[in-house]
Design a protein around this motif. Sequence first.
Motif, PDB file in Angstrom:
ATOM      1  N   ILE A  98       0.865  -1.175   0.000  1.00  0.00           N
ATOM      2  CA  ILE A  98       0.000   0.000   0.000  1.00  0.00           C
ATOM      3  C   ILE A  98       0.900   1.223   0.000  1.00  0.00           C
ATOM      4  CG2 ILE A  98      -0.145   0.088   2.537  1.00  0.00           C
ATOM      5  CD1 ILE A  98      -3.043   1.039   2.258  1.00  0.00           C
ATOM      6  N   GLY A  99       0.509   2.255  -0.739  1.00  0.00           N
ATOM      7  CA  GLY A  99       1.298   3.479  -0.705  1.00  0.00           C
ATOM      8  C   GLY A  99       1.398   3.998   0.712  1.00  0.00           C
ATOM      9  N   ASP A 100       2.518   4.644   1.046  1.00  0.00           N
ATOM     10  CA  ASP A 100       2.703   5.112   2.421  1.00  0.00           C
ATOM     11  C   ASP A 100       3.299   6.510   2.438  1.00  0.00           C
ATOM     12  OD1 ASP A 100       5.497   4.786   2.011  1.00  0.00           O
ATOM     13  OD2 ASP A 100       5.467   2.756   2.849  1.00  0.00           O
ATOM     14  N   PHE A 101       3.528   7.014   3.643  1.00  0.00           N
ATOM     15  CA  PHE A 101       3.999   8.393   3.786  1.00  0.00           C
ATOM     16  C   PHE A 101       5.397   8.582   3.182  1.00  0.00           C
ATOM     17  CE2 PHE A 101       0.975   8.431   7.542  1.00  0.00           C
ATOM     18  CZ  PHE A 101       0.041   9.237   6.904  1.00  0.00           C
ATOM     19  N   GLN A 102       6.229   7.552   3.193  1.00  0.00           N
ATOM     20  CA  GLN A 102       7.529   7.666   2.540  1.00  0.00           C
ATOM     21  C   GLN A 102       7.361   7.783   1.032  1.00  0.00           C
ATOM     22  OE1 GLN A 102      10.629   8.126   3.812  1.00  0.00           O
ATOM     23  NE2 GLN A 102      11.206   8.426   1.664  1.00  0.00           N
ATOM     24  N   ASP A 103       6.393   7.056   0.466  1.00  0.00           N
ATOM     25  CA  ASP A 103       6.110   7.187  -0.961  1.00  0.00           C
ATOM     26  C   ASP A 103       5.701   8.615  -1.313  1.00  0.00           C
ATOM     27  OD1 ASP A 103       6.670   4.524  -1.515  1.00  0.00           O
ATOM     28  OD2 ASP A 103       4.592   3.874  -1.321  1.00  0.00           O
ATOM     29  N   LEU A 104       4.963   9.271  -0.397  1.00  0.00           N
ATOM     30  CA  LEU A 104       4.582  10.666  -0.647  1.00  0.00           C
ATOM     31  C   LEU A 104       5.815  11.563  -0.692  1.00  0.00           C
ATOM     32  CD1 LEU A 104       1.350  11.233   1.485  1.00  0.00           C
ATOM     33  CD2 LEU A 104       1.551  10.667  -0.942  1.00  0.00           C
ATOM     34  N   CYS A 105       6.764  11.309   0.189  1.00  0.00           N
ATOM     35  CA  CYS A 105       8.018  12.065   0.137  1.00  0.00           C
ATOM     36  C   CYS A 105       8.704  11.868  -1.213  1.00  0.00           C
ATOM     37  CB  CYS A 105       8.965  11.602   1.251  1.00  0.00           C
ATOM     38  SG  CYS A 105       8.411  11.919   2.930  1.00  0.00           S
ATOM     39  N   ASP A 106       8.742  10.610  -1.655  1.00  0.00           N
ATOM     40  CA  ASP A 106       9.449  10.291  -2.893  1.00  0.00           C
ATOM     41  C   ASP A 106       8.733  10.838  -4.122  1.00  0.00           C
ATOM     42  OD1 ASP A 106      11.340   8.979  -1.372  1.00  0.00           O
ATOM     43  OD2 ASP A 106      10.406   7.006  -1.611  1.00  0.00           O
ATOM     44  N   ILE A 107       7.400  10.818  -4.102  1.00  0.00           N
ATOM     45  CA  ILE A 107       6.686  11.320  -5.281  1.00  0.00           C
ATOM     46  C   ILE A 107       6.783  12.847  -5.357  1.00  0.00           C
ATOM     47  CG2 ILE A 107       4.304  11.699  -4.467  1.00  0.00           C
ATOM     48  CD1 ILE A 107       3.564   9.887  -6.972  1.00  0.00           C
ATOM     49  N   ALA A 108       6.935  13.496  -4.221  1.00  0.00           N
ATOM     50  CA  ALA A 108       7.168  14.941  -4.236  1.00  0.00           C
ATOM     51  C   ALA A 108       8.476  15.250  -4.958  1.00  0.00           C
ATOM     52  CB  ALA A 108       7.198  15.482  -2.814  1.00  0.00           C
ATOM     53  N   ARG A 109       9.450  14.379  -4.778  1.00  0.00           N
ATOM     54  CA  ARG A 109      10.751  14.579  -5.428  1.00  0.00           C
ATOM     55  C   ARG A 109      10.695  14.288  -6.915  1.00  0.00           C
ATOM     56  NH1 ARG A 109      12.325  11.496  -0.547  1.00  0.00           N
ATOM     57  NH2 ARG A 109      12.797  13.036   1.062  1.00  0.00           N
ATOM     58  N   VAL A 110       9.645  13.575  -7.359  1.00  0.00           N
ATOM     59  CA  VAL A 110       9.439  13.365  -8.790  1.00  0.00           C
ATOM     60  C   VAL A 110       8.795  14.591  -9.414  1.00  0.00           C
ATOM     61  CG1 VAL A 110       8.162  12.027 -10.525  1.00  0.00           C
ATOM     62  CG2 VAL A 110       9.261  10.847  -8.602  1.00  0.00           C
ATOM     63  N   PHE A 111       7.745  15.095  -8.785  1.00  0.00           N
ATOM     64  CA  PHE A 111       6.955  16.152  -9.422  1.00  0.00           C
ATOM     65  C   PHE A 111       7.423  17.560  -9.090  1.00  0.00           C
ATOM     66  CE2 PHE A 111       4.022  12.619 -10.047  1.00  0.00           C
ATOM     67  CZ  PHE A 111       3.606  12.870 -11.348  1.00  0.00           C
ATOM     68  N   GLY A 112       8.129  17.753  -7.984  1.00  0.00           N
ATOM     69  CA  GLY A 112       8.649  19.083  -7.692  1.00  0.00           C
ATOM     70  C   GLY A 112       9.517  19.618  -8.815  1.00  0.00           C
ATOM     71  N   PRO A 113      10.518  18.849  -9.264  1.00  0.00           N
ATOM     72  CA  PRO A 113      11.361  19.322 -10.363  1.00  0.00           C
ATOM     73  C   PRO A 113      10.626  19.484 -11.688  1.00  0.00           C
ATOM     74  CG  PRO A 113      12.477  17.600  -9.102  1.00  0.00           C
ATOM     75  CD  PRO A 113      11.055  17.638  -8.626  1.00  0.00           C
ATOM     76  N   LEU A 114       9.460  18.886 -11.828  1.00  0.00           N
ATOM     77  CA  LEU A 114       8.680  19.033 -13.060  1.00  0.00           C
ATOM     78  C   LEU A 114       7.802  20.279 -13.039  1.00  0.00           C
ATOM     79  CD1 LEU A 114       7.552  15.323 -13.676  1.00  0.00           C
ATOM     80  CD2 LEU A 114       9.468  16.562 -14.712  1.00  0.00           C
ATOM     81  N   GLY A 115       7.870  21.042 -11.961  1.00  0.00           N
ATOM     82  CA  GLY A 115       7.129  22.296 -11.891  1.00  0.00           C
ATOM     83  C   GLY A 115       5.810  22.216 -11.159  1.00  0.00           C
ATOM     84  N   ALA A 116       5.455  21.047 -10.611  1.00  0.00           N
ATOM     85  CA  ALA A 116       4.201  20.929  -9.875  1.00  0.00           C
ATOM     86  C   ALA A 116       4.308  21.654  -8.540  1.00  0.00           C
ATOM     87  CB  ALA A 116       3.849  19.456  -9.647  1.00  0.00           C
TER      88      ALA A 116
END
Length: 620
Positions: A98-116
């Motif tokens: 199941i997705g978890d709070f660490q996954d949220l940290c990691d997905i932020a690092r995916v989309f932050g650099p993309l301008g989200a």
Amino acid sequence: MKRETIDELARRHGIGETRPSPEKDAVTVSTETKIRILEALDVDLDAPDQPGGPLAGQTTATSETLPPSYLPPFLAKTRVWGVTLEPYALRSSRNWGIGDFQDLCDIARVFGPLGADFIGLTPLHAPFLADPDRCSPYEPSSRQRLNPLYIAVDRVPGYRADPERERRAADLRETAHVDYVGVAGLKLEALRDIWTGWTSENSGLSARQEFETFILREGTPLHLHALFEALSFTLSARGLGAGWHAWPKSFKNPESPDVTAFAETHADEIRFHMWLQWLAHDQLDTASRAANAAGMRIGLYLDLAVGEALDGAATWGERDLYVSTATVGSPPDPFAADGQDWHLAAFQPAAIASGDPSPYRRMVTAAMRYAGAIRIDHAAALRRLFLVPLDQKPDGGAYVDYPEKDLLAILADTSAHHECLVIGEDLGVLPDGLQDDLTAARILSYRILSYERTDDGFKPGEDYPALSLACISTHDHQTFAGWWRGADIATRADHGILPPDITQAHREARAVERKDLARALNAAGIAQPARLPPGSASDHELTGIVVDAHRFIARTASALAAVRLADMTGETEPTNVPGTSDGYPNWKPKLSVTLEALPESPLLVAISTAMQEERPRSRA
């Protein structure tokens, strides 16, 4: 009691005189319904001369009297975009199925650099841990508590890898749908082991102090929630159910001698459940900080459900705050001829904004402390809710007024304190003037592309309000590709939600909608292929128009534009099919792409590029 007296009492307590019908005519609410609703509002029918309800003497909110909610200063000069997702659906190489709070940290690092600039999430409210398959985030046990299943166990101090648990976690990662029972069993087993060591060993003075500070801050409501969880596990194991409605009478009252005795003999178990809430709080706070560190100016955007389960922790622990003999629903209308009963408990209108802090303030604070934005599901509830008496069908319900001015004032004050903008899901049948009030209160409107139509076709992007969020779809919809193919229509037909004649009419209407959207894209200056993709088009054939549709919402006047991660990964299995229960695995499908593979997903790259081109991140 005379009908005239009942009618007067109903008016005093904000019960509507009429409700809509499928034919769009106003139907008079019966005296019987008024009596049932008055009883649900705890009105003493034997004392007809009592003072009026909480709304007596109030008038509808007006723009001149509404305090504005917080709006980030940078939105005055720029429009931004972000991604929305269902956190449980995230796949990664390390989570436990199941997705978890660490996954949220990691997905932020995916989309932050993309301008989200934000990550929008379905509710993180506390579920029934003792009955994990009750997994709808919109029917939570409590909106003031978090879901411990989102705890990243491998990030909890004191965790020690165990080969057998790692094998079970790997198996859970491979399932197409979240195995909530398996996930809960594995995570709680591991967390109980960590808790044993945490209490018996030196876990660090700082951590212990933080835990005790958290307990003190959250007070009695936290203790009651943890007590409910301990009771829920114990009584569920005896076959009595996880929800309190099925419990013996002596356990239905938190202040009963049996509950008091249980609390004394299960003190460690109660502290364990408070510890789970503290861990969830700490990890969500870390995820919020990770989103900001990734360059997201809004960060996490959290969703608030419109109500809570009838038999959950919230209604058990603070029963006087809730309507106990009626549930939240919606009246019969052209799209739901029988109306809907959502089986949710609502706050009592007289209690929702009372106290210091009020129940409503506590609820919104629970989300705003972590978020740069919150979304209020069913924003019409700020003024009224449709309540259905227990054991009645929705056509036996009525609208009941809520103290709109007070609720908007609480939102304004709390959002300013936490610097958190507010979005209101203002869809469906709305009371007159509510959208004007929301605009005056600087609450963003929620605009879904397929709903933004007139008799002439799709609205042009410049007609979208500046104070709004524009999106293609939500968790209750198919992806854009699915919409184009009419997958939503086929799904409703497959599950018998609508009859064949209406299904055929919807298919014919969708063909018109496809052409209308193509015209809207052309009018917006977005290039289109010479031949429109057919309704049976493949994913590859639809790539161009999927990206163009996102470019269209990026060009709207809306301050925020949201892109569903499911659209970026080309999901074909819907998240939720409204109108189904056992017939479809709602709230269980996982994404088809792992978190680690997201940056290479061609559709994600194409859509995020379009969003960046139309809404470049500006620091002005």
